[in-house]
Design a protein around this motif. Sequence first.
Motif, short mmCIF file in Angstrom:
data_model
loop_
_atom_site.label_atom_id
_atom_site.label_comp_id
_atom_site.label_asym_id
_atom_site.label_seq_id
_atom_site.Cartn_x
_atom_site.Cartn_y
_atom_site.Cartn_z
N ILE A 1 -7.73 21.70 37.51
CA ILE A 1 -7.68 22.57 36.32
C ILE A 1 -7.45 24.02 36.77
CG2 ILE A 1 -9.01 23.44 34.35
CD1 ILE A 1 -10.48 20.71 34.36
N LEU A 2 -8.20 24.42 37.78
CA LEU A 2 -8.07 25.78 38.32
C LEU A 2 -6.65 26.02 38.83
CD1 LEU A 2 -9.61 28.32 38.84
CD2 LEU A 2 -10.72 27.26 40.79
N GLN A 3 -6.11 25.04 39.56
CA GLN A 3 -4.76 25.20 40.10
C GLN A 3 -3.70 25.23 39.01
OE1 GLN A 3 -4.95 22.02 43.10
NE2 GLN A 3 -4.47 23.56 44.64
N SER A 4 -3.93 24.47 37.94
CA SER A 4 -2.92 24.48 36.87
C SER A 4 -2.91 25.86 36.19
CB SER A 4 -3.19 23.38 35.85
OG SER A 4 -4.16 23.80 34.91
N ILE A 5 -4.06 26.53 36.16
CA ILE A 5 -4.12 27.87 35.55
C ILE A 5 -3.43 28.89 36.45
CG2 ILE A 5 -5.69 29.73 34.84
CD1 ILE A 5 -7.66 27.48 33.94
N THR A 6 -3.72 28.83 37.76
CA THR A 6 -3.11 29.82 38.67
C THR A 6 -1.61 29.56 38.86
OG1 THR A 6 -3.80 28.53 40.61
CG2 THR A 6 -5.26 30.32 39.92
N ASP A 7 -1.17 28.31 38.66
CA ASP A 7 0.27 27.99 38.81
C ASP A 7 1.09 28.40 37.60
OD1 ASP A 7 -0.17 26.92 41.26
OD2 ASP A 7 -0.02 24.81 40.65
N ASP A 8 0.41 28.67 36.47
CA ASP A 8 1.12 28.94 35.23
C ASP A 8 1.01 30.42 34.89
OD1 ASP A 8 2.03 29.18 32.66
OD2 ASP A 8 0.77 27.62 31.81
N GLU A 9 2.10 31.14 35.10
CA GLU A 9 2.05 32.60 34.88
C GLU A 9 1.76 32.96 33.44
OE1 GLU A 9 5.53 34.45 36.41
OE2 GLU A 9 5.04 33.95 38.50
N GLU A 10 2.03 32.04 32.52
CA GLU A 10 1.79 32.31 31.10
C GLU A 10 0.33 32.11 30.73
OE1 GLU A 10 4.78 32.89 28.83
OE2 GLU A 10 5.28 33.45 30.90
N LEU B 1 -8.91 26.77 50.48
CA LEU B 1 -8.30 26.62 49.17
C LEU B 1 -9.02 27.52 48.15
CD1 LEU B 1 -6.46 25.25 47.09
CD2 LEU B 1 -8.13 23.41 46.93
N LEU B 2 -10.34 27.52 48.18
CA LEU B 2 -11.11 28.33 47.23
C LEU B 2 -10.86 29.82 47.46
CD1 LEU B 2 -14.45 26.30 47.17
CD2 LEU B 2 -12.71 26.38 45.38
N GLN B 3 -10.79 30.22 48.73
CA GLN B 3 -10.53 31.63 49.04
C GLN B 3 -9.16 32.06 48.50
OE1 GLN B 3 -13.44 32.87 49.48
NE2 GLN B 3 -13.15 33.95 51.42
N ASP B 4 -8.18 31.16 48.62
CA ASP B 4 -6.84 31.45 48.08
C ASP B 4 -6.89 31.64 46.57
OD1 ASP B 4 -5.42 31.47 50.37
OD2 ASP B 4 -4.67 29.41 50.23
N LEU B 5 -7.60 30.72 45.91
CA LEU B 5 -7.67 30.77 44.45
C LEU B 5 -8.39 32.03 43.96
CD1 LEU B 5 -8.42 27.00 43.80
CD2 LEU B 5 -6.34 28.20 43.13
N ALA B 6 -9.39 32.46 44.76
CA ALA B 6 -10.18 33.63 44.36
C ALA B 6 -9.37 34.93 44.41
CB ALA B 6 -11.43 33.75 45.24
N ARG B 7 -8.17 34.87 45.01
CA ARG B 7 -7.34 36.09 45.08
C ARG B 7 -6.60 36.36 43.78
NH1 ARG B 7 -6.06 33.99 50.46
NH2 ARG B 7 -7.32 35.17 51.92
N TYR B 8 -6.57 35.36 42.88
CA TYR B 8 -5.88 35.58 41.61
C TYR B 8 -6.68 36.53 40.72
CZ TYR B 8 -2.44 32.03 42.64
OH TYR B 8 -1.40 31.33 43.21
N TRP B 9 -5.95 37.35 39.95
CA TRP B 9 -6.59 38.38 39.12
C TRP B 9 -7.57 37.80 38.11
CZ3 TRP B 9 -5.92 38.40 33.77
CH2 TRP B 9 -4.92 37.53 33.29
#
Length: 311
Positions: free
Chosen positions: A195-204, A226-234
């Motif tokens: 779910i988290l990845q689908s949110i970060t993959d979708d710019e909209e 993987l978690l550290q990468d995801l935490a970089r998203y705004w």
Amino acid sequence: LQAMSDNEQDWLALRPQEPSPSQCCGSGCKPCIHDVYEKELAQWERAKAMQDKSLLMGKKEQSNNSELNPDTFTAFSVSSVEQLTEDTYQYKFELPGNSSLRLSLGQHIVLRGLVNGLEVQRAYTPISPGNAEGYFEVLIKCYEAGLMSQYIKTWKRGDVVFWRGPFGGFPYRPNKHGELLMLASGTGLAPMIPILQSITDDEEDETFVTLVGCFPTFDKIYLKPLLQDLARYWNVRIFYVLSQETSLEKLPWSYQENTYTGRLNEDLTKTIVNSCRRRPFVLICGSSAFNEDMNRYLKAAGIEENSCFVF
């Protein structure tokens, strides 16, 4: 007593076996293994009444077309085994060609194991994206005394394992919720990742996400890179709650400001809920005791049950 006719015995041999309690994974799958049995039994009774065995064809077959199916088990081969912590492993399975499981978010699949002649079934949620091509990955914690764990621990590359599904899932739609608050304990992280990845993959998709991962110690946090990468998203924040760590001083400094020691209790839950940027919709996944505690703490923090989803 007259001996049973050969024909009768043939039919009895073909009668489907009623599942034992250990075969039901208890995750509310549709169809459950008991539903599959009822369907097969009805099919058998109809075939016997008509004395036509061809009506049973295809019943016992395991599907070999490598398409995941909720009714029958499909064989998949293990392509890699990675030990993440002393008792948790990441298993990768091959999908033929560049096919994909096409899971919707947070869906689980059911594994069948044979241990000392006893069939056991358990549900696991793949952590790979639902549209990953050519493979899927599952995070599994092995328990000392667990029947299924004894079977899983023997897996090595090239072994063939049987899965059916998919089941369940969280009906996620981009931008439906202002903020998702994910409360995960241990391998309860699994349904949150896709779910988290689908949110970060979708710019909209501008949904805010706050993920709270509960683990015993820093070493037992899964999938750190993987978690550290995801935490970089705004729009993503990740907190860790480590029940057996007493101090944060030994942790890498990049973890210190978003890690808490002790348990995720009512006060900390309130603090986290209040720090959310919007009114959160909450996803919960952990042991049944964890799930019950979280429901209680969220209620105290003013989050209603209709704003929660438990995997």
